[in-house]
Enzyme design. Structure first.
Site, PDB file in Angstrom:
ATOM      1  N   HIS A   1      36.801 152.133  47.533  1.00 45.43           N
ATOM      2  CA  HIS A   1      35.842 152.285  46.437  1.00 45.43           C
ATOM      3  C   HIS A   1      34.466 151.816  46.882  1.00 45.43           C
ATOM      4  CE1 HIS A   1      33.979 150.831  42.520  1.00 45.43           C
ATOM      5  NE2 HIS A   1      34.195 152.108  42.288  1.00 45.43           N
ATOM      6  N   SER A   2      33.446 152.607  46.563  1.00 48.93           N
ATOM      7  CA  SER A   2      32.045 152.214  46.760  1.00 48.93           C
ATOM      8  C   SER A   2      31.763 151.869  48.223  1.00 48.93           C
ATOM      9  CB  SER A   2      31.714 151.043  45.821  1.00 48.93           C
ATOM     10  OG  SER A   2      30.342 150.783  45.786  1.00 48.93           O
ATOM     11  N   LEU A   3      31.192 150.685  48.479  1.00 52.44           N
ATOM     12  CA  LEU A   3      30.854 150.279  49.845  1.00 52.44           C
ATOM     13  C   LEU A   3      32.086 150.169  50.731  1.00 52.44           C
ATOM     14  CD1 LEU A   3      28.575 149.295  51.784  1.00 52.44           C
ATOM     15  CD2 LEU A   3      29.094 146.972  51.001  1.00 52.44           C
ATOM     16  N   GLY A   4      33.252 149.920  50.132  1.00 47.04           N
ATOM     17  CA  GLY A   4      34.483 149.860  50.913  1.00 47.04           C
ATOM     18  C   GLY A   4      34.774 151.143  51.659  1.00 47.04           C
ATOM     19  N   CYS A   5      34.296 152.289  51.142  1.00 45.09           N
ATOM     20  CA  CYS A   5      34.473 153.572  51.837  1.00 45.09           C
ATOM     21  C   CYS A   5      33.722 153.573  53.162  1.00 45.09           C
ATOM     22  CB  CYS A   5      33.972 154.718  50.966  1.00 45.09           C
ATOM     23  SG  CYS A   5      34.777 154.856  49.357  1.00 45.09           S
TER      24      CYS A   5
END
Length: 610
Positions: free
Chosen positions: A273-277
């Protein structure tokens, strides 16, 4: 495991070390709710029960008659606990009473009114659970595990990813029971919390934060600051290694508890999700900003060669070039020597089968790193299939953080709508592999013979112009005007906007010729030749209104959630970025892809790609 004991609870098998969930053995249970007593009290009652009734036969099943309270029957044994006491009327009839003052007063009053002690304030206890444990009680074999990776903001709300994963897991269970109950396999979702263990700058940022509006500043420091940390050359590696080590640790821990997983070819997917991608992508591909820096230096050297310079400056640059060349040769020889003695360890200890991005800004990061569209419709342009079998980008249409990935592979896909994710309760939905690409705007023809001759008939995917995009914020008034005016009388400016709105739900099935010319209202319209139509050619297409198959992606990557019928776009722009976890539509989407792949491998059949 017999009726006398039961292991509780069956919660997530893996969590943070700091958030361990205790597993206790249930022995005594409350009638009706069948909730277990506290382990300490349960052990004391069990010891007392065995000392008094060892060898006596308990009733085999719990009939309705046994559940009735005992009236006028004296207790044969009593046992005092710290805050309660227990009365045994027989080996099967056990009641728990509270010794609180209010409970004693209520018990005295009700007994004077003619009610028995058990019926007035007693809680019936059962030794053993209502159902016997059987071999079939164990969960289905886990053949696919999904690591759920959080984005920014975890420092602000530690443990949030565990709660979000629990929501996603519960939602997936409901979907499994409804659509995949006939399968003997199981998909397990595991949270990956990588932020809380990082030290980064310590408390330096907090110490330089002003005191005014401190709450807002602290919220930004705990959320948006993660983006600045990741773009910092000093802390980026710490974030990457933190997530990488946590993924490997959880995988090894899961395999140690489930040794058959690897033996039977279990698969691993990642939902980020989000920056984790972005961080997950960099771990899988091994991208490093140092490589980009080296490319920039090489470009500067090429630029220097093109400009005029003095003899002395040219001589120094030649020496510098020779020195750098010699340094590269030494580094390559040293690298080859190390590679011959020590095999390179992969970043992840498992192969990623599917990489699901939710609310992802990955496309922006790739664009800023110089990734540009090519002429091949392969996923390998941004993520090689040897690293990850399938890349899927999921987003809500109003999520302000999410961006599309397909136009980075083929430029003209910016004019092709993302695949609409089915609602979970849709009856007989069309399989995703059968959904053809459709245009966001109707394909237009050249205005005259001269224009058609001067423009290429088949533009390159990398150079085709981007058409006017449809806007999610168009008003209902504009849609109403379109239905009144009709397609034949819509001007260029208004027509492009209105057609783009209609293009959101369906692709055009035929090309409409506009016979009117631009002009103000009331002016006489002059007839034009029949072959003269409005617009310019942008994309190669077939007569059906769909994209030419030769310029299609091998697999669709962008998948868009459907908007609600009464959904406010301004409100959803605020809430949509964090609304993926409990979505039934997303749960069905994830399981559809994962179970389909598992079924294909099991059958070993050559089906069409999804």
């Amino acid at each position: 495991m017999g009726r006398g004991c039961r292991l509780l609870p069956a919660d997530p098998p893996l969590t943070l070390e700091t958030d361990k969930i205790p597993v206790m053995r249930g022995q005594w249970f409350i009638d009706g709710t069948w909730q277990p007593l506290e382990e300490e009290e349960s052990n004391l009652i069990e010891q007392e029960h065995l000392s008094c009734f060892r060898g006596q036969q308990m009733q085999e099943n719990f009939d309705m008659e046994v559940s009735k309270p005992v009236d006028g029957k004296e207790a044969v044994h009593s046992f005092k606990l710290s805050r309660n006491h227990v009365d045994w009327h027989s080996v099967d009839e056990v009641y728990l009473y509270s010794d609180a003052t209010t409970s004693k007063i209520a018990r005295t009053v009700t007994q004077k009114l003619g009610f028995s002690k058990a019926s007035s304030s007693g809680t019936r206890l059962h030794r053993g659970y209502v159902e016997e444990a059987t071999l079939e009680d164990k969960p289905s074999q886990t053949t696919h595990i999904v690591f759920v990776v959080h984005g920014i903001g975890q420092k602000m709300d530690q443990g949030r990813i565990i709660k979000n994963t629990a929501m996603m897991r519960d939602t997936a269970r409901k979907i499994e029971e409804k659509y995949f109950c006939n399968l003997a396999t199981h998909v397990e979702f595991l949270p990956v919390e990588w932020r809380s263990k990082l030290t980064l700058d310590g408390d330096t940022v907090d110490s330089i934060t002003p005191d005014k509006v401190r709450g807002l500043r602290d919220m930004l420091n705990s959320s948006a600051m993660d983006i600045m940390y990741y773009t910092s050359p000093l802390y980026r590696d710490e974030l990457v290694k933190g997530l990488q080590q946590e993924l490997n640790r959880l995988y090894m821990l899961f395999c140690s508890r489930n040794p058959e997983f690897e033996e039977k070819g279990g698969k691993v997917s990642v939902v980020s999700h989000s920056l984790g991608c972005v961080i997950t992508y960099d771990i899988m591909t091994g991208w490093n900003p140092v490589r980009l820096y080296e490319q920039l230096l090489q470009k500067e050297e090429e630029d220097l060669e093109d400009r005029w310079m003095s003899y002395e400056e040219q001589h120094l640059l030649e020496e510098l070039y020779i020195t750098k060349q010699r340094l590269r040769e030494i580094e390559e020889r040293l690298h080859e020597l190390k590679a011959s003695t020590i095999s390179k360890t992969p970043a992840l200890k498992f192969k990623v089968e599917n990489f699901f991005c939710m609310g992802s800004p990955l496309a922006v990061f790739l664009a800023l790193r110089g990734i540009r569209p090519g002429n091949s419709g392969s996923q390998d342009h941004i993520l090689p299939r040897t690293i990850c079998n399938r890349l899927l980008n999921i987003f809500h249409p109003t999520d302000p953080v999410a961006y599309r990935l397909e136009p980075l592979i083929l430029k003209h896909y910016s004019n092709i709508s993302p695949v609409q994710i089915h609602w979970y309760n849709t009856a007989n939905p069309l399989p995703y592999e059968h959904m053809k690409p459709s245009f966001l705007n109707p394909t237009k023809e050249p205005t005259s013979v001269t224009e058609s001759e001067s423009m290429p008939t088949i533009p390159s995917p990398a150079t085709s112009p981007v058409m006017v995009r449809r806007h999610y914020g168009e008003s209902i008034t504009n849609i109403g005007k379109a239905s009144i005016l009709g397609a034949a009388s819509i001007g260029k400016g208004l027509g492009g906007m209105l057609f783009s709105r209609f293009g959101r739900s369906s692709a055009p099935t035929s090309q409409t010729s506009e016979t009117g010319k631009e002009g103000t209202e009331g002016e006489d319209k002059k007839p034009v030749p029949i072959h003269s139509t409005v617009g310019t050619p942008t994309l190669p297409h077939s007569n059906s209104g769909f994209l030419d198959p030769t310029l299609e992606l091998e697999h669709r990557i962008d998948f868009e959630l459907r908007e609600g019928l009464v959904e406010s776009r301004y409100w959803s722009a605020v809430t949509s970025h964090t609304a993926y976890w409990s979505s039934m539509d997303i749960a069905l989407f994830l399981l559809t892809f994962m179970y389909k792949q598992d079924q294909e491998d099991a059958d070993k059949s050559n089906l069409d790609p999804v």
